[in-house]
Design a protein around this motif. Structure first.
Motif, PDB file in Angstrom:
ATOM      1  N   MET A   1      17.427 -24.354  34.500  1.00 41.47           N
ATOM      2  CA  MET A   1      16.858 -23.058  34.836  1.00 41.47           C
ATOM      3  C   MET A   1      15.388 -23.223  35.164  1.00 41.47           C
ATOM      4  N   SER A   2      14.876 -22.363  35.982  1.00 37.42           N
ATOM      5  CA  SER A   2      13.456 -22.379  36.276  1.00 37.42           C
ATOM      6  C   SER A   2      12.705 -21.869  35.066  1.00 37.42           C
ATOM      7  N   PRO A   3      11.380 -22.056  35.009  1.00 40.70           N
ATOM      8  CA  PRO A   3      10.608 -21.580  33.867  1.00 40.70           C
ATOM      9  C   PRO A   3      10.694 -20.075  33.672  1.00 40.70           C
ATOM     10  N   LEU A   4      11.079 -19.329  34.725  1.00 42.04           N
ATOM     11  CA  LEU A   4      11.127 -17.876  34.601  1.00 42.04           C
ATOM     12  C   LEU A   4      12.526 -17.386  34.267  1.00 42.04           C
ATOM     13  N   ILE A  44      11.318 -31.555  34.421  1.00 45.63           N
ATOM     14  CA  ILE A  44      10.090 -32.351  34.412  1.00 45.63           C
ATOM     15  C   ILE A  44      10.399 -33.740  34.949  1.00 45.63           C
ATOM     16  N   GLN A  45       9.607 -34.199  35.872  1.00 43.46           N
ATOM     17  CA  GLN A  45       9.731 -35.567  36.382  1.00 43.46           C
ATOM     18  C   GLN A  45       8.682 -36.453  35.712  1.00 43.46           C
ATOM     19  N   VAL A  46       9.097 -37.655  35.343  1.00 48.91           N
ATOM     20  CA  VAL A  46       8.220 -38.582  34.642  1.00 48.91           C
ATOM     21  C   VAL A  46       8.112 -39.882  35.428  1.00 48.91           C
ATOM     22  N   ASP A  47       6.906 -40.312  35.701  1.00 48.22           N
ATOM     23  CA  ASP A  47       6.632 -41.626  36.286  1.00 48.22           C
ATOM     24  C   ASP A  47       5.986 -42.478  35.207  1.00 48.22           C
ATOM     25  N   LEU A  48       6.512 -43.675  34.995  1.00 47.37           N
ATOM     26  CA  LEU A  48       5.912 -44.545  33.982  1.00 47.37           C
ATOM     27  C   LEU A  48       5.911 -45.980  34.471  1.00 47.37           C
ATOM     28  N   VAL A  49       4.841 -46.689  34.096  1.00 52.46           N
ATOM     29  CA  VAL A  49       4.696 -48.110  34.412  1.00 52.46           C
ATOM     30  C   VAL A  49       4.269 -48.816  33.145  1.00 52.46           C
ATOM     31  N   LEU A  50       5.071 -49.804  32.730  1.00 53.92           N
ATOM     32  CA  LEU A  50       4.756 -50.614  31.566  1.00 53.92           C
ATOM     33  C   LEU A  50       4.320 -51.999  32.019  1.00 53.92           C
ATOM     34  N   THR A  51       3.239 -52.492  31.439  1.00 55.93           N
ATOM     35  CA  THR A  51       2.765 -53.843  31.742  1.00 55.93           C
ATOM     36  C   THR A  51       2.441 -54.569  30.442  1.00 55.93           C
ATOM     37  N   ARG A  52       2.613 -55.887  30.444  1.00 60.31           N
ATOM     38  CA  ARG A  52       2.304 -56.685  29.273  1.00 60.31           C
ATOM     39  C   ARG A  52       0.801 -56.792  29.088  1.00 60.31           C
ATOM     40  N   PHE A  53       0.366 -56.897  27.814  1.00 60.80           N
ATOM     41  CA  PHE A  53      -1.050 -57.139  27.558  1.00 60.80           C
ATOM     42  C   PHE A  53      -1.487 -58.479  28.136  1.00 60.80           C
ATOM     43  N   SER A  54      -0.604 -59.479  28.087  1.00 61.23           N
ATOM     44  CA  SER A  54      -0.891 -60.799  28.654  1.00 61.23           C
ATOM     45  C   SER A  54       0.428 -61.433  29.056  1.00 61.23           C
ATOM     46  N   LYS A  55       0.363 -62.513  29.810  1.00 60.04           N
ATOM     47  CA  LYS A  55       1.570 -63.144  30.321  1.00 60.04           C
ATOM     48  C   LYS A  55       2.450 -63.693  29.200  1.00 60.04           C
ATOM     49  N   GLY A  56       1.828 -64.088  28.108  1.00 61.16           N
ATOM     50  CA  GLY A  56       2.581 -64.715  27.037  1.00 61.16           C
ATOM     51  C   GLY A  56       3.247 -63.747  26.076  1.00 61.16           C
ATOM     52  N   ALA A 106       1.611 -43.281  32.304  1.00 59.44           N
ATOM     53  CA  ALA A 106       2.688 -42.295  32.400  1.00 59.44           C
ATOM     54  C   ALA A 106       2.151 -40.984  32.963  1.00 59.44           C
ATOM     55  N   ARG A 107       3.003 -40.305  33.707  1.00 62.42           N
ATOM     56  CA  ARG A 107       2.616 -39.029  34.312  1.00 62.42           C
ATOM     57  C   ARG A 107       3.821 -38.092  34.272  1.00 62.42           C
ATOM     58  N   PHE A 108       3.641 -36.915  33.693  1.00 60.80           N
ATOM     59  CA  PHE A 108       4.666 -35.874  33.671  1.00 60.80           C
ATOM     60  C   PHE A 108       4.322 -34.855  34.756  1.00 60.80           C
ATOM     61  N   HIS A 109       5.336 -34.413  35.507  1.00 61.45           N
ATOM     62  CA  HIS A 109       5.103 -33.470  36.612  1.00 61.45           C
ATOM     63  C   HIS A 109       6.179 -32.394  36.588  1.00 61.45           C
ATOM     64  N   GLU A 110       5.743 -31.141  36.709  1.00 66.42           N
ATOM     65  CA  GLU A 110       6.660 -30.003  36.759  1.00 66.42           C
ATOM     66  C   GLU A 110       6.721 -29.490  38.198  1.00 66.42           C
ATOM     67  N   PRO A 111       7.778 -29.815  38.946  1.00 71.10           N
ATOM     68  CA  PRO A 111       7.840 -29.413  40.364  1.00 71.10           C
ATOM     69  C   PRO A 111       7.760 -27.914  40.579  1.00 71.10           C
ATOM     70  N   ALA A 112       8.296 -27.131  39.640  1.00 70.09           N
ATOM     71  CA  ALA A 112       8.333 -25.678  39.842  1.00 70.09           C
ATOM     72  C   ALA A 112       6.946 -25.067  39.894  1.00 70.09           C
ATOM     73  N   THR A 113       6.001 -25.647  39.180  1.00 72.14           N
ATOM     74  CA  THR A 113       4.640 -25.086  39.131  1.00 72.14           C
ATOM     75  C   THR A 113       3.586 -26.024  39.706  1.00 72.14           C
ATOM     76  N   GLY A 114       3.935 -27.290  39.894  1.00 78.58           N
ATOM     77  CA  GLY A 114       2.961 -28.257  40.376  1.00 78.58           C
ATOM     78  C   GLY A 114       2.067 -28.814  39.296  1.00 78.58           C
ATOM     79  N   LYS A 115       2.272 -28.405  38.043  1.00 74.10           N
ATOM     80  CA  LYS A 115       1.421 -28.895  36.969  1.00 74.10           C
ATOM     81  C   LYS A 115       1.795 -30.315  36.596  1.00 74.10           C
ATOM     82  N   HIS A 116       0.784 -31.091  36.184  1.00 70.91           N
ATOM     83  CA  HIS A 116       1.065 -32.450  35.733  1.00 70.91           C
ATOM     84  C   HIS A 116       0.281 -32.757  34.468  1.00 70.91           C
ATOM     85  N   TRP A 117       0.814 -33.688  33.717  1.00 66.76           N
ATOM     86  CA  TRP A 117       0.169 -34.174  32.484  1.00 66.76           C
ATOM     87  C   TRP A 117       0.133 -35.699  32.559  1.00 66.76           C
ATOM     88  N   ASP A 118      -0.968 -36.300  32.186  1.00 65.53           N
ATOM     89  CA  ASP A 118      -1.020 -37.770  32.146  1.00 65.53           C
ATOM     90  C   ASP A 118      -2.018 -38.224  31.118  1.00 65.53           C
TER      91      ASP A 118
END
Length: 434
Positions: free
Chosen positions: A325-328, A343-355, A422-434
């Motif tokens: 349902m939409s927020p309304l 809510i759409q979530v974009d996330l990228v995980l990276t190692r602190f170091s190669k080892g 990480a980035r959270f995005h709400e398409p219905a309103t265009g709001k994002h959280w990161d």
């Protein structure tokens, strides 16, 4: 030799030396212990004070006794199995929860600031210089302490010659020594000028009124309006702040402390959408575990999580993956309307170091603990883009839930030696959280 002693003394802070001296005095004089001590004596000392001293205090006393023996060239009795087992038993029989200061919320800050502003105006009209100085100083201390997230010792050690102000833009505060600055390199803290509740304007007003040109920024003000040469003591800030809150009509002023300013700013920044990394850099946290202690799960955020669980377990609940349902809009589950939003979530995980390892486990745990309870759908094969169905009983509850998820994700990443974007995005309103 005197110069060597000076350098050795400078290696420890004044507070540290006083704390160590107090602990040794308590062991020797008040309890009657002998130094160097045996492991049996240290264990009995712990047992005698287990019911009256906190675990943190006992841990500190052990640290001081350990350092004394090492510095004097004696064997360290605190490492003996008897002492360790005694302390373990005390933890078991005298568990204690950590006490945290009540955060100063923005509406309370506005209430106290308005009261101080009125007090300054009245004092000026009545030519009451003492009261005008006190209120002007207190207003600068309150606003700077909040917006900079300063600790009490940082506030009282701030010096005028270490503050650079650009009117209308901001200020930079330099502290030669601060907690976490193990190399004693000093740190610079910036603070912007604001449209209201401005710490820069409050600081300028205090300096102009007091006529101070160097030395401690915040000082005691005498009965006749004389400003002391020395700065306030850290332990004087708690009664000072509580008097302000009581005077401004704040309920339960005794629940606040000087740490309330720092906790209050952290909560405000979180609710305003600050990225955790940016907040850590601004406040000065270097350990994510230290930062996470300042973020409490709010009642609305918890309610949102429970309501989603009730919705998913309801016999009439739609299957996972059904159109949200939409927020309304809202459906009814068990007689209760529960609006949801995608809510759409974009996330990228990276190692602190190669080892380092743990990247795959971190990704798996984030999906299991943070995404799957909310109807996760992958939008790409790598799982770096997902879609969630989050409950939205109110915009505040949605904010709380998203920030709680971000906190959990960062904690999981840190525990597995990874960094997270990480980035959270709400398409219905265009709001994002990161």
């Amino acid at each position: 030799m005197s110069r060597l002693n000076d350098y050795l003394a400078a290696a420890d802070r004044d507070n540290t030396r006083r704390s160590y001296a107090s602990a040794i005095r308590h062991f020797e004089i008040e309890w009657g212990g002998l130094l160097p001590a045996t492991s049996d004596a240290v264990a009995r000392y712990l047992a005698d004070h287990a019911a009256t001293l906190s675990l943190n205090t006992l841990r500190h006393r052990l640290s001081v006794l350990s350092r004394w023996h090492v510095d004097q060239g004696f064997a360290d009795p605190t490492k003996a199995p008897l002492v360790r087992q005694t302390f373990k038993g005390i933890r078991s029989l005298h568990p204690a929860t950590e006490k945290q200061a009540r955060p100063l919320e923005l509406d309370v800050l506005e209430q106290v600031d308005a009261w101080l502003d009125r007090g300054i105006a009245v004092a000026r009209n009545q030519s009451d210089r003492t009261r005008e100085l006190q209120h002007t100083r207190d207003r600068a201390l309150l606003l700077l302490g909040f917006w900079r997230g300063f600790r009490s010792d940082e506030l009282v050690r701030l010096r005028i010659e270490h503050v650079d102000v650009v009117s209308g833009q901001g200020m930079t505060c330099f502290l030669p020594r601060s907690k976490g600055d193990r190399q004693l390199e000093g740190r610079r803290f910036q603070c912007p000028a604001l449209s209201r509740l401005c710490p820069v304007t409050a600081f300028e007003s205090w300096i102009a009124l007091s006529g101070l040109g160097a030395g401690p920024v915040f000082r005691r003000i005498g009965r006749w309006g004389d400003v002391a040469e020395t700065g306030l003591q850290p332990n004087s800030l708690i009664p000072l702040l509580r008097r302000l809150f009581a005077g401004a009509g704040v309920s339960t002023p005794d629940t606040y402390s000087s740490h309330s300013l720092r906790r209050g700013f952290a909560g405000w920044a979180r609710a305003s959408g600050w990225d955790l990394k940016d907040l850590m850099a601004y406040v000065g946290w270097r350990d994510i575990r230290s930062a996470m202690r300042y973020f409490d799960a709010t009642a609305t955020g918890l309610q949102a999580r429970f309501e989603l669980g009730l919705q998913a377990s309801s016999p009439s609940a739609p299957p996972v993956g059904a159109t949200a349902m939409s927020p309304l809009e809202s459906g009814t589950r068990g007689g209760t309307a529960i609006p949801t939003t995608r809510i759409q979530v974009d996330l990228v995980l990276t190692r602190f170091s190669k080892g380092t390892r743990g990247l795959t486990q971190a990704h798996r745990l984030i999906e299991q603990m943070c995404f799957q309870p909310y109807g996760m759908q992958r939008l790409d094969k790598a799982g770096e883009q997902v879609e969630l169905l989050l409950p939205c009983p109110s915009r505040e509850a949605l904010d709380d839930l998203v920030f709680a998820l971000l906190d959990d994700m960062h904690r999981i990443a840190d525990d597995n030696h990874c960094s997270l974007e990480a980035r959270f995005h709400e398409p219905a309103t265009g709001k994002h959280w990161d």
